[in-house]
Write a protein that holds these residues in place. Structure first.
Motif, PDB file in Angstrom:
ATOM      1  N   ALA A  14      42.832  49.580  34.586  1.00 44.29           N
ATOM      2  CA  ALA A  14      41.758  48.865  33.897  1.00 44.29           C
ATOM      3  C   ALA A  14      41.695  49.291  32.434  1.00 44.29           C
ATOM      4  O   ALA A  14      41.842  50.471  32.099  1.00 44.29           O
ATOM      5  N   GLY A 140      45.745  39.391  34.002  1.00 38.45           N
ATOM      6  CA  GLY A 140      44.767  40.210  34.700  1.00 38.45           C
ATOM      7  C   GLY A 140      43.507  39.438  34.991  1.00 38.45           C
ATOM      8  O   GLY A 140      43.394  38.236  34.682  1.00 38.45           O
ATOM      9  N   TYR A 141      42.542  40.163  35.581  1.00 40.13           N
ATOM     10  CA  TYR A 141      41.279  39.554  35.986  1.00 40.13           C
ATOM     11  C   TYR A 141      40.117  40.379  35.467  1.00 40.13           C
ATOM     12  O   TYR A 141      40.193  41.607  35.322  1.00 40.13           O
ATOM     13  N   THR A 142      39.013  39.691  35.198  1.00 43.34           N
ATOM     14  CA  THR A 142      37.787  40.354  34.800  1.00 43.34           C
ATOM     15  C   THR A 142      36.603  39.568  35.378  1.00 43.34           C
ATOM     16  O   THR A 142      36.792  38.638  36.164  1.00 43.34           O
ATOM     17  N   LEU A 176      39.358  44.670  32.014  1.00 43.78           N
ATOM     18  CA  LEU A 176      40.432  43.761  32.373  1.00 43.78           C
ATOM     19  C   LEU A 176      41.392  44.552  33.254  1.00 43.78           C
ATOM     20  O   LEU A 176      41.929  45.581  32.835  1.00 43.78           O
ATOM     21  N   VAL A 177      41.598  44.092  34.479  1.00 44.86           N
ATOM     22  CA  VAL A 177      42.428  44.796  35.459  1.00 44.86           C
ATOM     23  C   VAL A 177      43.732  44.018  35.644  1.00 44.86           C
ATOM     24  O   VAL A 177      43.702  42.793  35.821  1.00 44.86           O
ATOM     25  N   PRO A 178      44.889  44.697  35.603  1.00 44.88           N
ATOM     26  CA  PRO A 178      46.167  43.994  35.761  1.00 44.88           C
ATOM     27  C   PRO A 178      46.222  43.194  37.064  1.00 44.88           C
ATOM     28  O   PRO A 178      45.749  43.644  38.114  1.00 44.88           O
ATOM     29  N   ALA A 179      46.812  42.019  36.972  1.00 44.15           N
ATOM     30  CA  ALA A 179      46.885  41.138  38.140  1.00 44.15           C
ATOM     31  C   ALA A 179      47.579  41.817  39.318  1.00 44.15           C
ATOM     32  O   ALA A 179      47.195  41.618  40.472  1.00 44.15           O
ATOM     33  N   GLN A 181      47.411  44.777  40.297  1.00 42.15           N
ATOM     34  CA  GLN A 181      46.526  45.707  40.993  1.00 42.15           C
ATOM     35  C   GLN A 181      45.513  44.986  41.878  1.00 42.15           C
ATOM     36  O   GLN A 181      44.906  45.606  42.753  1.00 42.15           O
TER      37      GLN A 181
END
Length: 266
Positions: A14, A140-142, A176-179, A181
């Motif tokens: 993250a 990534g996702y947030t 922002l977390v890498p996709a 993960q």
């Protein structure tokens, strides 16, 4: 916020962005606050959170797409049928603010609703991408809390700009977390609390159109570029938030997004 139980620990990798001493810094989570890439630890109150979005490289603007009625239960909550194709609209850069930000409530508004949403951030250009390959284009996702002032709503299929494009109406973050993960974006739990009371609970598996399907749809008629955002809609359970409300949105592995409602100007 006592009484708020955690879902899943924050996923590895993250990163976020803050403003400190007049400059923008990329940071990592730290038990005491955040950690600069150089190793220095900053505590809450020493910096300002920015939206959890990577700086754009060589571009003047990013595209920000949002979905209406993309959860069947939320559509029923609002007495609508789920759409037969994605109900998309655009949001301006003025709408975005960071974790622990403040969102003004318009004077006289009677229906200002939070909306906890999974956000997919595009990592590489996508044009005519198949559903099977679509998630390879996600960096990534947030989390977003995409407030809607439904007093101004004229038509769910063509939302008035005053409903969804108000200043600071869309907090994004904190991480922002890498996709890689997160894995399958259609298996994540979402929750929202207002002043410590659980008000919304759902799962991304209940989306009408999943992340991969949305990327396939959008890239079928336009090019998606690195840094573009897709806000994927919210489940049922939205309630009105008066001035002074603290709203916390949480999604599995992505952390918690805090936001406070303040009184807006006439």
């Amino acid at each position: 916020m006592s009484g708020i139980a955690s879902l899943r620990p924050l996923a590895e990798g993250a990163r976020g962005w803050v403003r400190w001493q007049g400059r923008v810094h990329e940071v990592r989570p730290h038990p005491a606050g955040v950690q600069l890439l150089g190793g220095q630890v900053l505590h809450e109150g020493e910096f300002d959170w920015l939206p959890a979005l990577p700086p754009l490289q060589g571009r003047r603007a990013r595209s920000c797409f949002a979905l209406g009625l993309n959860y069947a239960d939320h559509a029923r909550e609002l007495d609508f049928k789920p759409p037969s194709e994605p109900l998309l609209f655009l949001k301006g850069a003025n709408t975005l603010c960071g974790h622990r930000g403040q969102t003004p409530r318009p004077p006289g508004a009677r229906h200002m609703h939070y909306e906890c949403e999974l956000v997919a951030v595009i990592g590489r250009e996508a044009r005519r991408v198949s559903r099977a390959q679509a998630l390879d284009h996600v960096a990534g996702y947030t989390i977003a809390n995409d407030y809607a002032v439904r007093d101004y709503l004229e038509n769910f299929y063509r939302p008035n700009l005053r409903v969804k494009n108000r200043d600071a109406c869309t907090p994004i973050g904190p991480w922002l977390v890498p996709a890689a993960q997160i894995g399958d974006p259609q298996g994540l739990s979402l929750r929202s609390w207002v002043n410590g009371e659980l008000k919304q609970s759902g799962s991304t598996r209940d989306m009408v159109f999943g992340v991969a399907e949305l990327i396939e749809y959008l890239s079928g008629f336009m090019t998606l570029s690195p840094g573009d955002l897709i806000l994927t809609g919210t489940p049922d359970g939205v309630v009105d938030c008066p001035v002074g409300s603290e709203v916390v949105c949480e999604i599995d592995g992505l952390g918690r997004l805090h936001n406070t409602i303040i009184e807006g100007q006439p």
